[in-house]
Design an enzyme around this catalytic site. Structure first.
Site, PDB file in Angstrom:
ATOM      1  N   ARG A 191      -5.017 -30.217  -1.779  1.00  0.00           N
ATOM      2  CA  ARG A 191      -5.902 -29.922  -2.901  1.00  0.00           C
ATOM      3  C   ARG A 191      -5.046 -29.398  -4.055  1.00  0.00           C
ATOM      4  NH1 ARG A 191      -9.393 -32.743  -1.255  1.00  0.00           N
ATOM      5  NH2 ARG A 191     -11.461 -32.164  -0.543  1.00  0.00           N
ATOM      6  N   HIS A 217      -6.086 -39.119  -7.175  1.00  0.00           N
ATOM      7  CA  HIS A 217      -6.827 -38.664  -5.992  1.00  0.00           C
ATOM      8  C   HIS A 217      -7.372 -39.859  -5.194  1.00  0.00           C
ATOM      9  CE1 HIS A 217      -9.336 -35.149  -4.199  1.00  0.00           C
ATOM     10  NE2 HIS A 217      -9.095 -36.075  -3.290  1.00  0.00           N
TER      11      HIS A 217
HETATM   12  C1  GLV Z   1     -10.957 -36.064  -0.076  1.00  0.00           C
HETATM   13  O1  GLV Z   1     -10.547 -35.407  -0.958  1.00  0.00           O
HETATM   14  C2  GLV Z   1     -11.643 -35.547   1.076  1.00  0.00           C
HETATM   15  O2  GLV Z   1     -11.961 -34.344   1.116  1.00  0.00           O
HETATM   16  O3  GLV Z   1     -11.900 -36.319   2.020  1.00  0.00           O
END
Ligand code: GLV
Length: 311
Positions: free
Chosen positions: A226, A274
């Site tokens: 994260r 992401h």
């Molecule tokens: C992606 O960020 C997830 O939490 O699967």
């Protein structure tokens, strides 16, 4: 069982798509209402707003739509006794593994250097480096970290993994470490560091100057946890100073990454939006069904996190 959809960021119904109709006989998706509904016991959430759960006093469980639940557990209107359930999807772990392997091999084989050479029409073959000479340390040894460790070991890398508490490594080729002393020991032997930790108060900011100083000089960071794990200015300083030779970043505290952010144009950073991996709608649907079933039969849902730990 009815399941209320709660998100301040996504249209969850559209996100789930038509495939979700396969479970319509078991879970009925209903829209969030300001006045709430005391009869609803199940929710699916992603970045709920602060008061999202206030009108739903009898919720028993909240399902995430991903592996991460950090965007749910901090919600002030979420009662501490409600189960929060993560999605565990082997397909997601496999995609993540391919993504991480690509970056590890990119560092091992100096792909960035050869790309730069191509731009300048330079034919120069540098030394070839064997995988077993490259120690990879993985922060986090849950379902995803374990898959990364197994696959990287299979590719011949020297793999280490770290978790908060002791975990038995999946194969004899993987070395495992735990606790603060174990972290230091693993970092001292690490050249490529991969972060797949959950975000908790304890892990926020863990990728910082002190940690970078502990890994081998000329190391490489692969950040797929994260954004809030990383102190961005510490990374820039470590790249500037040569302690790190590069970083692959897929997650950021503010997404989309602002257009003026210094990471965009940084020559030592590879940036992706992401998308290292994602859970499948099928896995989300399966999680909803098993969670609804657990509520019906008075059991704890599978993959419910420990609310005191936050993962
Ligand atoms: C992606 O960020 C997830 O939490 O699967």
């Amino acid at each position: 069982m009815r399941c209320v959809l709660i998100s301040s960021r996504l249209d969850l119904r559209r996100y789930l798509g038509p495939e979700i109709s396969l479970i319509a006989d078991q879970v009925e998706l209903v829209e969030w209402k300001k006045d709430g509904d005391p009869d609803v016991r199940l929710a699916m959430a992603w970045h709920p707003s602060n008061d999202a759960f206030s009108g739903y006093p009898n919720l028993r469980a909240i399902c995430s739509i991903g592996a991460g639940v950090d965007n749910i557990v901090g919600c002030p209107s979420l009662k501490s006794e409600v189960d929060v359930v993560r999605v565990v999807d082997p397909g997601q772990a496999q995609m993540m593994s391919g993504f991480v392997a690509w970056h590890v091999i990119g560092h091992q084989r100096n792909f960035a250097g050869y790309q730069a050479q191509q731009r300048d029409r330079i034919w120069h073959s540098g030394p070839q480096r064997r995988a077993d000479s490259l120690p990879v340390g993985i922060l986090g040894y849950g379902a995803i970290g374990r898959k990364l460790a197994i696959d990287l070991a299979y590719l011949g890398f020297s793999v280490m993994c770290w978790s908060r508490t002791p975990k038995r490594p999946a194969t004899a080729a993987i070395r495992s470490y735990n606790g603060p002393a174990g972290l230091c020991e693993m970092l001292n032997n690490t050249e490529v560091l991969v972060n797949v930790l959950p975000l908790t108060p304890e892990t926020r900011g863990i990728l910082n100057a002190q940690l970078f100083a502990n890994i081998r000089r000329g190391g490489y960071l692969i950040q797929v946890g994260r954004g809030e794990h990383l102190l961005e200015s510490d990374l820039l300083a470590a790249l500037e100073d040569g302690q790190l030779t590069g970083a692959a970043l897929d997650v950021f505290p503010s997404e989309p990454l602002p257009r003026t952010h210094p990471f965009w144009g940084h020559p030592k950073i590879i940036l992706t939006p992401h998308n290292a991996s994602d859970v499948s709608v099928r896995a989300v649907a399966a999680t909803l069904v098993t969670t609804a079933d657990a509520i019906r039969t008075g059991r704890r849902p599978p993959h419910a996190i420990d609310r005191t730990l936050g993962y």
